[in-house]
Enzyme design. Structure first.
Site, short mmCIF file in Angstrom:
data_model
loop_
_atom_site.label_atom_id
_atom_site.label_comp_id
_atom_site.label_asym_id
_atom_site.label_seq_id
_atom_site.Cartn_x
_atom_site.Cartn_y
_atom_site.Cartn_z
N CYS A 38 86.60 60.54 65.15
CA CYS A 38 85.71 59.30 64.51
C CYS A 38 86.00 59.15 63.19
O CYS A 38 86.76 59.77 62.38
CB CYS A 38 84.31 59.63 65.11
SG CYS A 38 84.10 59.63 66.82
N ASP A 39 85.39 57.97 62.92
CA ASP A 39 85.61 57.20 61.74
C ASP A 39 86.17 57.56 60.43
O ASP A 39 87.43 57.58 60.25
CB ASP A 39 84.24 56.32 61.18
CG ASP A 39 83.85 55.42 62.31
OD1 ASP A 39 84.65 55.37 63.13
OD2 ASP A 39 83.04 54.78 62.08
N LYS A 40 85.65 58.61 59.51
CA LYS A 40 86.38 59.21 58.48
C LYS A 40 87.21 60.57 58.65
O LYS A 40 87.88 60.78 57.95
CB LYS A 40 85.19 59.35 57.35
CG LYS A 40 84.36 58.08 57.15
CD LYS A 40 85.16 56.87 56.97
CE LYS A 40 84.18 55.66 57.06
NZ LYS A 40 83.55 55.41 58.46
N ASP A 88 79.05 57.08 62.17
CA ASP A 88 78.73 56.18 61.44
C ASP A 88 77.58 55.13 62.36
O ASP A 88 76.40 54.60 61.71
CB ASP A 88 79.52 55.06 61.31
CG ASP A 88 80.72 55.42 60.32
OD1 ASP A 88 80.58 56.58 59.69
OD2 ASP A 88 81.70 54.82 59.77
N GLU A 146 78.56 50.54 55.91
CA GLU A 146 78.79 49.23 56.77
C GLU A 146 77.75 48.42 56.92
O GLU A 146 76.76 48.79 56.79
CB GLU A 146 79.61 49.92 58.03
CG GLU A 146 80.72 50.75 57.92
CD GLU A 146 81.10 51.24 59.38
OE1 GLU A 146 80.28 51.15 60.02
OE2 GLU A 146 82.34 51.69 59.27
N SER A 189 81.66 47.62 60.07
CA SER A 189 81.98 48.24 60.99
C SER A 189 83.44 47.66 61.98
O SER A 189 83.56 46.51 61.87
CB SER A 189 80.81 48.49 61.99
OG SER A 189 81.17 48.82 63.43
N CYS A 210 83.35 55.60 70.02
CA CYS A 210 82.92 54.53 70.87
C CYS A 210 83.89 53.50 71.53
O CYS A 210 85.17 53.28 70.75
CB CYS A 210 82.18 53.65 69.79
SG CYS A 210 80.76 54.63 69.46
#
Length: 596
Positions: free
Chosen positions: A141-143, A100, A475, A499, A210
């Protein structure tokens, strides 16, 4: 599976795998051609080995994402442990893993949320075509994380999720959000271009997701509370520093050990026939949101956890979050809400188990410690955790707030709800009234903020950025960071999302979205918008008659994208208050179960 209650499978092929596992492909003379190919691939040493159990490791290694650059090493170690246990091991890697932070600021961000569906579908495809007895997903990570969790409940065969771990904070306790906010500071003349470039060189130095309580780490932590991941999944750092300057690192041996332990955890699930739908229940979803409230997690976790509930066939109204927030203290704040505290600090103080212990000791939230997890009872994990240290993790008595760090706001702008991370909002901004400045895209809003056209007291309205409107609900970290970096006291309201690194009075997931004819579409420049995060309200100061009049004049939305994957996604995605799932995800009510 005798005696097991099962939700109806998505198709007869998955149902056969739920009942028979690898025997679908591992038995019968008619499957010897397949066995020959397995020998060629090195999965079988000889055809007779097909009588052993098959397990699949599904990795998401890529150099597109710092959180995934080391997953090839972790995957290989896990495969070796599983082979040593005598399993036939299939090893696959999913695509569509998106960073992202790299996709932010250009069209590519529209692909991020839709990639969650692609990842779940890929895993269904891999296991549907190559039946196995159980599987382990490696993400970070995100998704990728929610994509794997959704696949676990969709397939409902023994499985475990394990992450690659969080990144270490950079020099001077910096992280990705420090850089994003630095962009706003540089635009305002508070930082030189050279200083900003130096910051970008030092803030993110290691592998891992992150370093703050952003979306990836929030979801990796919630996976522990739900029970689909092992203790330490969300907080054991990905790396260790190998020099004092914090410029050189190695993969953390503690993280490697956790990944290797996933083999034992899966073996236990296979022996005891523990399946994801034995773990994911309404009560475990409650536990996840209670943790989310207690640690001020990302608002994206709401989207992803609601999507998990939908995939599992569990009705879970979004208004339930406000009920949980009222009785859940915010006992932990991590960057971005507390910029000098990072996930590594939470781990040093006992990790997620210690946060849950603090909440349990507070005795107000309906935290259920007697639920099944992939490692047994949640109680066994929480009771062994250290007591709150009083700083990074506080007691209920000395909590940052007596209420949880997320809230759902309702009103004539958002009749189906909107979401705000109250843990990241300054006290003086919890009640805010201002004049609307409306933008029909993130890009136009960001341009206005950087050019100084947004000032104190404004309410920035960004619309047509929802699941259908964006498409992809990108985002809004760039505009929110620009507001923070320039020191502007303004609110931001959008049908898009934020985010996990966002802080400030930023209200997202406004439902219905503008593209679906939601009231956010009829706001005009200069309209007065009143927000009371404490009372969970958001409203435009217009009469019901005027709102109805404006809605009647709305022109039908013309899709921005019609071709390719995003075009298909826009046609089939549902509203944010459902978790932005696809329209075929709501397959069967939770009460309608089949027995197998």
């Amino acid at each position: 599976m005798k005696g097991k209650k099962m939700r109806k499978a998505v198709n007869s092929g998955i149902e056969a795998i739920q009942k028979h596992g690898s025997r679908v492909v591992g038995e019968g003379m008619h499957m010897l051609p397949a066995a020959g190919l397995m020998v060629a691939a090195g999965v079988l040493g000889k055809v007779a080995d097909r009588q052993k159990k098959f397990v699949t490791v599904i990795n998401s290694y890529t150099t597109h994402i710092p959180g995934h650059v080391h997953l090839n090493v972790l995957g290989e170690k896990l495969v070796a442990v599983l082979k040593a246990k005598g399993y036939n091991v299939w090893y696959a890697n999913v695509g569509a893993a998106i960073c992202d932070g790299i996709a932010m600021g250009h069209f590519g961000m529209k692909y991020s949320l839709p990639s969650r569906e692609l990842i779940t579908d890929q895993i269904e495809s891999i296991i549907g075509a190559h039946p196995c007895d159980g599987w382990i997903g490696i993400g970070n990570c995100d998704k990728i994380v929610p994509g794997m969790l959704n696949a676990m409940v969709r397939l409902n065969i023994p499985s475990v999720y394990v992450s690659g771990g969080p990144m270490l904070a950079g020099q001077k306790k910096t992280d990705l959000i420090t850089i994003f906010e630095g962009v706003g500071s540089e635009a305002a003349g508070k930082m030189s271009p050279t200083q900003l470039e130096s910051l970008a060189n030092t803030a993110c130095r290691t592998c891992g997701s992150c370093a703050g309580m952003f979306t990836a780490n929030s979801m990796n932590c919630l996976a522990e509370a739900i029970g689909l991941a092992q203790p330490g999944n969300g907080t054991i750092p990905a790396a260790v520093w190998t020099n004092e300057e914090k410029t050189s690192w190695a993969i953390n041996p503690e993280r490697i050990k956790l990944v290797e332990q996933a083999a034992d955890t899966l073996e236990n699930a296979l022996l005891n026939n523990v399946r994801p739908l034995d773990i994911v229940t309404k009560a475990s979803i409650d536990n996840a949101f209670i943790l989310d409230m207690a640690m001020g997690g990302s608002t994206n976790t709401i989207l992803h956890t609601l999507a998990l509930a939908t995939e599992a066939g569990i009705p879970y109204p979004i208004k339930r979050l406000n009920q949980l927030a009222k009785v859940t203290p915010t006992v932990c704040k991590v960057s971005p809400s507390r910029p000098d505290i990072h996930i590594e600090d939470v781990h040093r103080k006992g990790g997620i188990a210690a946060i849950l212990k603090s909440v349990f000791q507070d005795r107000r939230a309906p935290l259920n410690l007697d639920l099944t997890t992939c490692v047994g009872s949640l109680r066994n994990v929480v009771e062994k955790a250290p007591d709150p240290d009083g700083d990074v993790i506080r007691s209920g008595e000395k909590a940052f707030s007596k209420e949880g760090g997320l809230a759902v706001l309702y009103g004539n702008i958002a009749p189906e709800g909107s979401v705000v991370k109250t843990a990241g909002v300054d006290k003086e901004m919890m009640q805010f009234t201002g004049r609307a400045k409306c933008y029909d895209s993130q890009e136009s809003a960001l341009e206005a903020i950087l050019k100084g056209k947004v000032v104190d007291g404004d309410v920035v309205v960004i619309r047509y950025e929802g699941p259908k409107g964006g498409p992809g609900m990108q985002e809004m970290l760039s505009p929110t960071s620009a507001l923070k970096g320039r020191g502007i006291k303004a609110a931001l309201v959008t049908d898009g999302r934020f985010s996990g690194g966002t802080r400030g009075l930023c209200i997202g997931h406004v439902s219905p979205e503008a593209a679906a004819g939601g009231p956010i579409a009829i706001i005009k420049n200069g309209d007065i918008i009143k927000i009371d995060a404490g009372k969970r309200t958001i409203a435009i100061e217009l009469s019901a008659q005027e709102i109805k009049k404006r809605l009647s004049k709305l022109k039908p939305f013309v899709p921005k994208v019609t071709g390719g994957w995003l075009g298909r996604y826009a046609r089939h995605v549902l509203s944010a208050h459902t978790g932005a799932v696809m329209d075929n995800a709501v397959r069967i009510s939770n009460n309608k179960k089949g027995r197998s």
